[in-house]
Enzyme design. Structure first.
Site, PDB file in Angstrom:
ATOM      1  N   SER A 232       1.144  -1.001  -0.144  1.00 54.55           N
ATOM      2  CA  SER A 232       0.147  -0.408  -0.041  1.00 54.55           C
ATOM      3  C   SER A 232       1.183   1.117   0.003  1.00 54.55           C
ATOM      4  O   SER A 232       1.534   1.732  -0.864  1.00 54.55           O
ATOM      5  CB  SER A 232      -0.695  -0.213   1.305  1.00 54.55           C
ATOM      6  OG  SER A 232      -2.085   1.123   1.564  1.00 54.55           O
TER       7      SER A 232
ATOM      8  N   ASP B  42     -10.179  -4.779  -4.073  1.00 60.36           N
ATOM      9  CA  ASP B  42      -9.157  -4.477  -3.250  1.00 60.36           C
ATOM     10  C   ASP B  42     -10.381  -3.081  -3.093  1.00 60.36           C
ATOM     11  O   ASP B  42     -10.417  -2.089  -3.874  1.00 60.36           O
ATOM     12  CB  ASP B  42      -8.006  -3.005  -3.998  1.00 60.36           C
ATOM     13  CG  ASP B  42      -6.748  -2.667  -2.908  1.00 60.36           C
ATOM     14  OD1 ASP B  42      -7.503  -2.264  -1.705  1.00 60.36           O
ATOM     15  OD2 ASP B  42      -6.027  -2.886  -3.397  1.00 60.36           O
TER      16      ASP B  42
ATOM     17  N   HIS C  20      -7.058  -6.182  -0.048  1.00 61.62           N
ATOM     18  CA  HIS C  20      -5.864  -4.972  -0.238  1.00 61.62           C
ATOM     19  C   HIS C  20      -4.938  -5.721   1.115  1.00 61.62           C
ATOM     20  O   HIS C  20      -3.631  -5.564   0.203  1.00 61.62           O
ATOM     21  CB  HIS C  20      -6.178  -3.631   0.343  1.00 61.62           C
ATOM     22  CG  HIS C  20      -5.586  -2.980   0.237  1.00 61.62           C
ATOM     23  ND1 HIS C  20      -4.739  -1.841  -0.488  1.00 61.62           N
ATOM     24  CD2 HIS C  20      -4.267  -2.272   1.776  1.00 61.62           C
ATOM     25  CE1 HIS C  20      -4.197  -1.251   0.003  1.00 61.62           C
ATOM     26  NE2 HIS C  20      -3.518  -1.365   1.235  1.00 61.62           N
TER      27      HIS C  20
END
Length: 254
Positions: free
Chosen positions: A93, A194, A223
């Site tokens: 991320s 996601d 995610h």
């Protein structure tokens, strides 16, 4: 400030090839610990620091900004380079975003990058108002825990500090502007489903980067894919990536 149990940093002294792992925004090293342990078992030297303000309380994180998180990773990379002949950077991320930034800044000192669902585009419209909202709204609901696998949780904040989030657009802009500086090989794992980072970030990388970019789609994870159903594909894929691009052999091979 006491660190939450399980949010501690992880380090392993292995061979001459090192890997810096970067966890995500409001998360903790817990989300990448299994990844780090997998790489360590292959003989790699692994550094997985806890970013400032993370793994404690969202109120403490509210007093930090992206420059603080990046500075801690830059320091960890310098330490890793002092102990290893080659280094790779990897992240989840926002950690993937900062891994790309490290590659932009340090050039050939970074051998390659692996990013899992990297966040490099402002796909949350409310962030445009964050510089004003931070004075009126200390926090908003958190984004941690987007995992498909039953019974698995991420150790992250239930609230997102707006003051810290307001600093993110500046980082994204820098990474976007300097993408052409990345000539190292880059491997991106992208979850089809996601609920945190929208497809715009991966699409931006695909449009801006050249043949040094490879994107692999994850079909069974959300995610936080490093704790999800496709985790093994990420762990083994990143290890194969290192084997392909390191110019020195690993001390211990699986």
């Amino acid at each position: 400030m006491p660190v939450l149990p399980g949010a501690e940093p992880y380090h392993h002294d292995g061979g001459t090839v090192g890997v810096l792992l970067c966890h995500g925004f409001t998360g903790s090293p817990q989300s990448l610990r299994p990844w780090g342990e997998h790489l360590a078992r292959a003989g790699l030297t692994v550094s997985l620091p806890r970013l400032p303000g993370h793994g404690t309380t969202w109120q403490e994180m509210s007093r930090t900004r992206w420059e603080d998180w990046y500075a801690s990773l830059d320091k960890a990379l310098a330490d890793l380079r002092g102990r290893c002949s080659e280094t790779f950077v990897m992240g989840l991320s926002l950690g993937g975003c900062m891994a790309l930034r490290l590659a932009e800044i340090h050039g050939a000192a970074v051998q390659g990058v692996v990013a899992v669902n990297p966040s490099i585009v402002n796909d949350t419209p409310i962030l445009r108002l964050a510089p004003v909202l931070k004075w009126m709204l200390p926090s908003v609901p958190g984004v941690a825990g987007d995992i498909k696998m039953d019974g698995v949780t991420e150790l992250g904040y239930a609230r997102t500090p707006v003051r810290a989030a307001a600093t993110l657009p500046r980082l994204w802009k820098l990474v976007q502007t300097d993408l052409d500086k990345i000539t190292q090989p880059v491997l991106v794992f992208h979850s089809r489903d996601d609920h945190v980072v929208k497809p715009a970030s991966t699409a931006f990388l695909r449009a801006r980067m050249g043949d040094n970019l490879e994107i692999r789609e994850l079909l069974d994870s959300y995610h936080v894919a490093t704790l999800d159903n496709d985790a093994t594909a990420i762990f083994e894929g990143s290890l194969d990536f290192i084997r392909s691009h390191a110019s020195v052999p690993l001390t211990k091979d699986l």
